[in-house]
Design an enzyme around this catalytic site. Sequence first.
Site, mmCIF file in Angstrom:
data_model
loop_
_atom_site.group_PDB
_atom_site.id
_atom_site.type_symbol
_atom_site.label_atom_id
_atom_site.label_comp_id
_atom_site.label_asym_id
_atom_site.label_seq_id
_atom_site.Cartn_x
_atom_site.Cartn_y
_atom_site.Cartn_z
ATOM 1 N N ALA A 66 7.746 -0.127 -4.646
ATOM 2 C CA ALA A 66 8.230 0.732 -5.792
ATOM 3 C C ALA A 66 8.624 2.038 -5.164
ATOM 4 C CB ALA A 66 7.596 0.605 -7.304
ATOM 5 N N GLY A 111 5.538 -3.382 -4.888
ATOM 6 C CA GLY A 111 6.826 -3.924 -5.599
ATOM 7 C C GLY A 111 7.423 -5.099 -4.472
ATOM 8 N N GLU A 114 5.635 -8.009 -4.471
ATOM 9 C CA GLU A 114 5.920 -8.846 -5.868
ATOM 10 C C GLU A 114 7.255 -9.348 -5.976
ATOM 11 O OE1 GLU A 114 4.425 -4.925 -7.723
ATOM 12 O OE2 GLU A 114 3.233 -6.377 -8.991
ATOM 13 N N GLU A 134 -1.319 -0.809 -4.257
ATOM 14 C CA GLU A 134 -1.165 0.103 -5.238
ATOM 15 C C GLU A 134 -2.405 1.013 -5.316
ATOM 16 O OE1 GLU A 134 -0.042 -2.574 -5.192
ATOM 17 O OE2 GLU A 134 1.996 -2.689 -6.303
HETATM 18 N N1 COA Z 1 8.661 4.575 -2.080
HETATM 19 C C1 COA Z 1 9.528 5.625 -1.713
HETATM 20 N N2 COA Z 1 9.824 6.067 -0.512
HETATM 21 C C2 COA Z 1 9.089 5.362 0.460
HETATM 22 C C3 COA Z 1 8.169 4.261 0.190
HETATM 23 C C4 COA Z 1 8.159 4.133 -1.163
HETATM 24 N N3 COA Z 1 7.364 2.947 -1.551
HETATM 25 N N4 COA Z 1 7.959 3.774 1.526
HETATM 26 C C5 COA Z 1 8.573 4.470 2.196
HETATM 27 N N5 COA Z 1 9.500 5.202 1.713
HETATM 28 C C6 COA Z 1 10.285 6.440 2.631
HETATM 29 C C7 COA Z 1 9.202 7.461 3.206
HETATM 30 O O1 COA Z 1 8.945 8.272 2.056
HETATM 31 C C8 COA Z 1 10.236 7.828 4.269
HETATM 32 O O2 COA Z 1 11.107 8.861 3.682
HETATM 33 P P1 COA Z 1 11.497 10.143 4.396
HETATM 34 O O3 COA Z 1 12.053 10.043 5.879
HETATM 35 O O4 COA Z 1 12.532 10.796 3.486
HETATM 36 O O5 COA Z 1 10.291 11.149 4.387
HETATM 37 C C9 COA Z 1 11.029 6.616 4.639
HETATM 38 O O6 COA Z 1 10.756 5.898 3.683
HETATM 39 C C10 COA Z 1 10.284 6.141 5.856
HETATM 40 O O7 COA Z 1 8.756 5.771 5.814
HETATM 41 P P2 COA Z 1 7.709 6.312 6.698
HETATM 42 O O8 COA Z 1 6.375 6.287 5.750
HETATM 43 O O9 COA Z 1 8.086 7.521 7.344
HETATM 44 O O10 COA Z 1 7.538 5.297 7.677
HETATM 45 P P3 COA Z 1 6.297 4.832 8.458
HETATM 46 O O11 COA Z 1 6.869 3.600 9.341
HETATM 47 O O12 COA Z 1 5.587 6.045 9.108
HETATM 48 O O13 COA Z 1 5.433 3.952 7.301
HETATM 49 C C11 COA Z 1 4.644 2.575 5.548
HETATM 50 C C12 COA Z 1 5.693 2.894 6.784
HETATM 51 C C13 COA Z 1 5.185 1.262 4.977
HETATM 52 C C14 COA Z 1 3.272 2.305 6.178
HETATM 53 C C15 COA Z 1 4.852 3.696 4.718
HETATM 54 O O14 COA Z 1 6.303 4.159 4.502
HETATM 55 C C16 COA Z 1 4.135 3.484 3.202
HETATM 56 O O15 COA Z 1 2.720 3.430 3.289
HETATM 57 N N6 COA Z 1 4.965 3.328 2.297
HETATM 58 C C17 COA Z 1 4.350 3.133 0.882
HETATM 59 C C18 COA Z 1 3.824 1.899 0.859
HETATM 60 C C19 COA Z 1 3.303 1.680 -0.536
HETATM 61 O O16 COA Z 1 2.411 2.298 -0.953
HETATM 62 N N7 COA Z 1 3.913 0.790 -1.533
HETATM 63 C C20 COA Z 1 3.465 0.469 -2.779
HETATM 64 C C21 COA Z 1 4.225 1.445 -3.990
HETATM 65 S S1 COA Z 1 3.648 0.880 -5.328
#
Ligand code: COA
Length: 260
Positions: A66, A111, A114, A134
């Site tokens: 999400a 999400g 999911e 989450e």
């Molecule tokens: N929601 C909003 N933005 C997200 C996102 C999410 N779930 N997941 C990634 N992004 C965005 C980041 O904020 C970043 O944006 P920016 O460049 O404007 O700062 C961009 O996508 C790239 O992500 P980044 O974190 O820089 O990539 P990474 O390779 O270092 O890490 C992940 C990848 C997947 C490990 C990391 O993005 C992450 O942990 N995301 C969230 C996962 C999560 O908790 N999902 C459950 C949500 S309920």
Amino acid sequence: MGGKYLLCETRDAVARVTINRPEKLNAINREVFFELRDSFAAIEADDAVRAAILTGSGEKAFAAGADIAELARLSPTEARELSALGQSVMEGIARLRKPVIAAVNGYALGGGLELALCCHFRIASRNARLGLPEVTLGLIPGYAGTQRLPRLVGRGRAMEMVLTGAALRAEEALQAGLVNRVVELEELIPTCEGIAGTIASRGPVAVGFAIDAINRGLDGTLEEGSWLEQALFGLLWTTEDMREGCAAFLEKRAARFKGR
Ligand code: COA
């Protein structure tokens, strides 16, 4: 069909829906849900489409969850409404009478997982990571992940995944039964197209009934599910496709199904 965040194309009776927000790792916001709802409604209504593949654009993510920026701004009421919206869109995909295959091409988190879970089955690329993180945000899954994951991989594995928030590697997901196959990234779409093409060549009414029998059967008791199977089995005798399928076998030729 498509929109700001989705790409949709159909080739040889197989629709491909791609979440196209790679700069945010295909994070799912409210608009993505509206576009998914419209795209799958169009797929359902289009007799020329017999199967669908759902994937994410880029080589890094199916969907990283999400949209956390959107979540952070919600009131409790809005959060509940978003959960209801996401659940209803995903339930709509799960209930579709055409198979939807999730092509998991990288991160499928929160999400994103999911969404993969509501598809009828999942194929992953070797770089895929699948998890429900989450709790790392002080949240729980809100799009039926606490319900669909244990039904697929069992209570114990689901508990560990949901409570730790740790993601599985593709091979671990394969072992857990969360994905059906693991392939190289460049083979992911061709593999899904191959499977979707095979299903598209089968009797469409029978395919739809089989999805219903499995999904609705698993929601109830064995007896209820078996009763439903009986009813759907009998109902297929009213279709031209059933006559055609049996005649084609006996005449040693390929069946020409019409979906009726
Ligand atoms: N929601 C909003 N933005 C997200 C996102 C999410 N779930 N997941 C990634 N992004 C965005 C980041 O904020 C970043 O944006 P920016 O460049 O404007 O700062 C961009 O996508 C790239 O992500 P980044 O974190 O820089 O990539 P990474 O390779 O270092 O890490 C992940 C990848 C997947 C490990 C990391 O993005 C992450 O942990 N995301 C969230 C996962 C999560 O908790 N999902 C459950 C949500 S309920």
